[in-house]
Scaffold this active site. Structure first.
Site, mmCIF file in Angstrom:
data_model
loop_
_atom_site.group_PDB
_atom_site.id
_atom_site.type_symbol
_atom_site.label_atom_id
_atom_site.label_comp_id
_atom_site.label_asym_id
_atom_site.label_seq_id
_atom_site.Cartn_x
_atom_site.Cartn_y
_atom_site.Cartn_z
ATOM 1 C CG ASN A 119 35.976 16.614 63.081
ATOM 2 O OD1 ASN A 119 36.812 15.568 62.596
ATOM 3 N ND2 ASN A 119 35.368 16.173 64.259
ATOM 4 C CD GLU A 150 25.181 21.623 67.951
ATOM 5 O OE1 GLU A 150 25.041 20.740 68.838
ATOM 6 O OE2 GLU A 150 26.450 21.796 67.535
ATOM 7 C CD GLU A 156 23.692 13.649 60.795
ATOM 8 O OE1 GLU A 156 23.776 14.676 61.683
ATOM 9 O OE2 GLU A 156 23.864 12.411 60.880
#
Length: 238
Positions: free
Chosen positions: A137, A99, A90
């Site tokens: 989340n 990100e 990841e």
């Protein structure tokens, strides 16, 4: 990890964090009980970002004490290797903290949730070892960890232990697109492939994106060998 993006098909890319927290040493009592030593951690992630300290990982373990402590020694090492292999995939070997594609950031606000996106529409982009994203989340992980990540999502990119805790939260408690948690997949000998299905099954299993799936498997083989164990039973793939 796309599962933390509610099965989004957006690519999971990240940027190098500029935080520098290297040189910290884990407490001997905590580090001594973990199946991965600091020297092994350094070996597995030789080019990692300084944000991802061994101490941060060890300090996070108390939040989920069953992680890498269930079963025999081989099982415990396999579970540690399985998480770290997925994390390595990841984050390109723990190089990336947040990100990269900022154009995606507004995408991760589900305004239909009753609590909305109080930190801002573009505040819930991927962060941490498993790239936690989406407002719901952050809310769920924060509630589980007794942290207000909904209002302060930057904790995941500013506090190494919190960052690791969000990865352990998903690993130990969420089934994602799979049939079980990743923790249960390993300790119940269901195979590494089930962890891939839980984390990113909708995008990498059943013939989709085989190169991504195979990279996770290759890292798992490498990491289990480095920790002195084998990959376990079958079902390496999904």
């Amino acid at each position: 990890m796309k599962l933390l993006r509610a099965l989004s098909t957006t690519a999971s890319v990240a940027v190098l964090s500029t935080l520098s927290l290297a040189g910290q040493t884990a407490p001997a009592s905590a580090a001594g009980s973990f199946v991965v030593s600091e020297s092994q951690f350094n070996q597995l992630f030789p080019a990692r970002n300084a944000f991802y300290t061994y101490r941060g990982l060890v300090d996070a373990l108390g939040a989920y004490p069953k992680f890498a402590t269930s079963g025999d020694t081989a099982t415990r090492k396999r579970e540690a290797a399985a998480l770290l292999a997925n994390v390595s995939h990841e984050t390109a070997g723990l190089k990336y903290v947040v990100e990269q594609n900022t154009a995606n950031y507004p995408h991760y606000c589900d305004s239909s949730q009753p609590y909305g996106c109080p930190a801002g529409q573009a505040a819930y982009y991927g962060r941490g070892p498993l790239q936690l994203s989406w407002n719901f989340n952050y809310k769920a992980a924060g509630d589980a960890l007794h942290l207000d990540l909904l209002h302060n999502p930057n904790l995941v990119q500013n506090d190494p232990a919190v960052s690791w805790k969000t990865a352990l939260w998903f690993w130990n408690t969420q089934t994602g697109a799979g049939r079980m948690t990743s923790h249960d997949a390993i300790v119940n000998n269901r195979g590494f492939g089930e962890t891939i299905r839980t984390i990113n099954g909708a995008l990498e299993c059943d013939g989709r994106n085989p190169a991504q799936r195979d990279d996770r498997i290759s890292l798992y083989r490498k990491f289990t060998a480095a920790l002195g164990t084998d990959v376990g039973g079958g079902n390496l793939s999904c």
